[in-house]
Design an enzyme around this catalytic site. Structure first.
Site, PDB file in Angstrom:
ATOM      1  N   GLY A   1       0.794  -1.219   0.000  1.00 49.27           N
ATOM      2  CA  GLY A   1       0.000   0.000   0.000  1.00 49.27           C
ATOM      3  C   GLY A   1       0.824   1.267   0.000  1.00 49.27           C
ATOM      4  O   GLY A   1       2.020   1.271  -0.324  1.00 49.27           O
TER       5      GLY A   1
ATOM      6  N   LYS B   1      10.977   7.800   5.338  1.00 50.40           N
ATOM      7  CA  LYS B   1      12.013   7.680   6.361  1.00 50.40           C
ATOM      8  C   LYS B   1      13.391   7.524   5.735  1.00 50.40           C
ATOM      9  O   LYS B   1      14.395   7.966   6.300  1.00 50.40           O
ATOM     10  CB  LYS B   1      11.719   6.504   7.300  1.00 50.40           C
ATOM     11  CG  LYS B   1      10.356   6.561   7.960  1.00 50.40           C
ATOM     12  CD  LYS B   1      10.047   7.921   8.568  1.00 50.40           C
ATOM     13  CE  LYS B   1       8.570   8.094   8.869  1.00 50.40           C
ATOM     14  NZ  LYS B   1       7.758   8.466   7.703  1.00 50.40           N
TER      15      LYS B   1
ATOM     16  N   GLY C   1       0.859  23.650   5.242  1.00 50.63           N
ATOM     17  CA  GLY C   1       0.485  22.678   6.263  1.00 50.63           C
ATOM     18  C   GLY C   1       1.693  22.275   7.081  1.00 50.63           C
ATOM     19  O   GLY C   1       2.724  21.882   6.523  1.00 50.63           O
TER      20      GLY C   1
ATOM     21  N   ILE D   1       3.381  15.521   7.842  1.00 45.08           N
ATOM     22  CA  ILE D   1       3.848  15.475   6.453  1.00 45.08           C
ATOM     23  C   ILE D   1       4.590  16.754   6.092  1.00 45.08           C
ATOM     24  O   ILE D   1       5.674  16.721   5.495  1.00 45.08           O
ATOM     25  CB  ILE D   1       2.664  15.239   5.497  1.00 45.08           C
ATOM     26  CG1 ILE D   1       2.078  13.844   5.706  1.00 45.08           C
ATOM     27  CG2 ILE D   1       3.102  15.399   4.035  1.00 45.08           C
ATOM     28  CD1 ILE D   1       0.805  13.590   4.909  1.00 45.08           C
TER      29      ILE D   1
ATOM     30  N   ALA E   1       0.276  20.018   1.835  1.00 42.60           N
ATOM     31  CA  ALA E   1       0.331  19.011   2.914  1.00 42.60           C
ATOM     32  C   ALA E   1      -0.783  19.312   3.903  1.00 42.60           C
ATOM     33  O   ALA E   1      -0.548  19.504   5.090  1.00 42.60           O
ATOM     34  CB  ALA E   1       1.697  19.038   3.587  1.00 42.60           C
ATOM     35  N   VAL E   2      -2.011  19.353   3.376  1.00 44.73           N
ATOM     36  CA  VAL E   2      -3.166  19.788   4.173  1.00 44.73           C
ATOM     37  C   VAL E   2      -4.017  18.618   4.641  1.00 44.73           C
ATOM     38  O   VAL E   2      -5.198  18.775   4.934  1.00 44.73           O
ATOM     39  CB  VAL E   2      -4.030  20.800   3.380  1.00 44.73           C
ATOM     40  CG1 VAL E   2      -3.263  22.086   3.160  1.00 44.73           C
ATOM     41  CG2 VAL E   2      -4.480  20.201   2.048  1.00 44.73           C
ATOM     42  N   GLY E   3      -3.424  17.435   4.730  1.00 39.83           N
ATOM     43  CA  GLY E   3      -4.148  16.291   5.271  1.00 39.83           C
ATOM     44  C   GLY E   3      -4.543  15.278   4.221  1.00 39.83           C
ATOM     45  O   GLY E   3      -4.170  15.385   3.042  1.00 39.83           O
TER      46      GLY E   3
ATOM     47  N   ASP F   1      -7.198   4.037   7.522  1.00 43.94           N
ATOM     48  CA  ASP F   1      -7.444   5.425   7.148  1.00 43.94           C
ATOM     49  C   ASP F   1      -8.831   5.646   6.550  1.00 43.94           C
ATOM     50  O   ASP F   1      -9.375   6.748   6.639  1.00 43.94           O
ATOM     51  CB  ASP F   1      -6.397   5.884   6.125  1.00 43.94           C
ATOM     52  CG  ASP F   1      -5.010   6.025   6.727  1.00 43.94           C
ATOM     53  OD1 ASP F   1      -4.865   5.822   7.950  1.00 43.94           O
ATOM     54  OD2 ASP F   1      -4.061   6.327   5.980  1.00 43.94           O
TER      55      ASP F   1
ATOM     56  N   HIS G   1      22.121   3.750  32.027  1.00 42.27           N
ATOM     57  CA  HIS G   1      22.925   4.960  31.844  1.00 42.27           C
ATOM     58  C   HIS G   1      24.185   4.620  31.059  1.00 42.27           C
ATOM     59  O   HIS G   1      24.804   3.588  31.301  1.00 42.27           O
ATOM     60  CB  HIS G   1      23.317   5.531  33.207  1.00 42.27           C
ATOM     61  CG  HIS G   1      24.251   6.697  33.122  1.00 42.27           C
ATOM     62  ND1 HIS G   1      23.823   7.970  32.831  1.00 42.27           N
ATOM     63  CD2 HIS G   1      25.602   6.777  33.285  1.00 42.27           C
ATOM     64  CE1 HIS G   1      24.852   8.794  32.828  1.00 42.27           C
ATOM     65  NE2 HIS G   1      25.950   8.089  33.100  1.00 42.27           N
TER      66      HIS G   1
END
Length: 483
Positions: A40, A51, A193, A197, A281-283, A323, A462
């Site tokens: 997909g 990435k 945006g 994204i 990049a508005v969704g 989605d 640590h």
């Protein structure tokens, strides 16, 4: 009927293919239909290749500071540093995506999932037709077929939302897909945006050499995050040279000239920016059209299929996940929804002894993979107060972290939000070099209903960045040791 299954899944993103594997594990016969490429959007033109681009951008950033790590450059001034080859960077990301695509192919064979390539259409009565379709590579795949299943799971995902002021032409006005695939780098870009994204591509293109301006309608970057995180990211981006315009709106883009004349409405009046390219990049919006939802009577609204807590639609035998049912639009959410969905189907078919628990949407981790990264889960401080909690907050800055100093990046902090009365971990917000790797500790802690006291008393190794989590909880109670 030859092509008859217990479960048929339409869409092979992380939601679809992981659901298919779980169905096989539960003893169900299962098939999956994919019109493009297995994996997909996420694996092919989304999460994974993005990435890879971000990693190349991070390497470019680190090279520009290579002398800080004790390296002497020929010529002494860094003039001979390697320069980004944008086409090669994109080619590398495509190679990563192709490798993951092949991995999904292997998983389908390993788990005896029948794969049908092509475009699916719901016919009703548990039947689906398949016709050939075209992939993003221009290849025609699939052949005509008809499949029948007792349960059909729609996992068709989402696509970039398009708005009238930003008509995408894939040349001057682009969406995330073209931003990922184009091999020529623009000299200047406006990104509309400032969600995940937008800020991720801002980081990539800036470090590839593009002059980047981010325009965001709301008053801050990454507006779904805690306000302190938004402020820290803005500080980091301004320091690296990205221009930020918040409380601003793009009202028009004139593409008639050589580039784009972008009209931006601000509190101080309209401004016109001349750039080579605009990234919208508005969704995203769910893919609910073109495969028979309306014809078979499945209810949906504003790009989202309506489902119950087990992902049943209003039509018997048809389910939906990911989605396409609305936010949060995250691959890991789709995967969890799919597993819950198919485990419930198996339970109803007598293949599983117990019904699954519903997904806890208050414990969904959010991750943004720019540098500094952002990882968050649960309530922000403001939302916790709105919900009526009496809160304690604690913060630990990475300027006080030995590990952060050693790796040369002390940007950011851990901020925790705690219920004062019971010590419940209401939320945690991390911005730092590896924030997305650190947030899972808090997701697990919240799932186990662990208290803040238990986290601060749990020994953290640590030197690590994760020590900052422990220290932030200590700070909430006035017990911070190292800050």
């Amino acid at each position: 009927m030859a092509n008859a299954y217990d479960v048929l899944i339409i869409g092979s993103g992380p939601g679809g293919y992981e659901t298919a594997i779980r169905a096989h594990q539960l003893g169900l016969s299962v098939a999956i239909v994919e019109k493009n490429k297995l994996g997909g959007v996420c694996l092919n033109i989304g999460c994974i290749p993005t990435k890879a681009l971000l990693k190349s951008a991070e390497v470019a950033s680190q090279l520009s500071h290579i002398t800080d790590y004790g390296f002497t450059m020929p010529g002494g001034d860094g003039a001979s540093l390697p320069q980004p080859d944008f086409a090669a960077v994109v080619q590398r990301s495509r190679g990563v995506a192709d490798k993951m695509n092949k991995g999904v192919q292997f998983l389908m064979k390993k788990n005896k999932v029948d794969v049908f390539m092509g475009k699916a259409t719901l016919l009703g009565g548990g039947k689906v037709s398949i016709e050939p379709s075209e992939t993003i590579d221009g290849e025609t795949v699939g052949e005509a077929a008809e499949i029948e299943a007792k349960a059909i799971i729609v996992a068709t995902g989402a696509r970039a939302r398009e708005i009238p002021t930003l008509p995408v032409d894939d040349v001057k006005i682009i969406d995330y897909k073209q931003a990922m695939l184009q091999t020529e780098r623009p000299d200047s870009m406006v990104i509309v945006g400032a969600g995940a994204i937008g800020v991720e591509f801002a980081y990539v293109y800036h470090h590839m050499g593009t002059e980047v301006t981010i325009v965001e309608m709301q008053d801050r970057l990454v507006p779904v995050e805690d306000q302190a995180v938004s402020k820290e990211l803005a500080r980091a981006y301004k320091k690296m040279g990205v221009t930020i315009m918040t409380g601003a709106q793009v009202t028009n883009v004139d593409t008639s000239g050589d580039g784009c004349a972008v009209t931006v409405q601000t509190a101080k009046g309209d401004q016109t920016l001349q750039v080579d390219q605009v990234l919208s990049a508005v969704g995203v919006v769910g893919n609910v059209e073109g495969f028979g939802l309306d014809e078979v009577g499945v209810e949906h609204d504003r790009g989202a299929i309506k489902v119950d807590t087990m992902y049943r639609t209003n039509v018997d035998g048809i389910y939906a996940i990911g989605d396409v049912i609305g936010g949060p639009w995250l691959a890991h959410v789709a995967s969890h929804e799919g597993i819950v969905c198919v485990e419930n189907i198996a339970h109803e078919m007598g293949k599983a002894e117990h019904a699954p628990h519903a997904v806890d949407y208050l414990n969904v981790p959010g991750c943004t993979y720019c540098v500094p990264q952002i990882g968050s889960v649960g309530y922000t401080e403001a939302k916790a107060k709105e919900a009526g909690f009496d809160v304690l907050t604690g913060t630990f800055p990475f300027t006080a972290s030995g590990k952060a100093a050693a790796i040369g990046d002390t940007t950011g902090f851990v901020k925790v939000v705690v219920d004062k009365k019971y010590g419940e971990v209401l939320g945690t917000h991390i911005i730092c070099h590896d924030a997305t790797e650190m947030i899972a500790e808090i997701v697990t802690a919240r799932a186990l209903e662990t208290t803040a006291t238990e986290i601060m008393e749990a020994m953290h190794p640590h030197p690590t960045l994760s020590e900052a989590v422990m220290e932030a909880f200590r700070d909430a109670y006035g017990q911070a040791i190292n800050a």
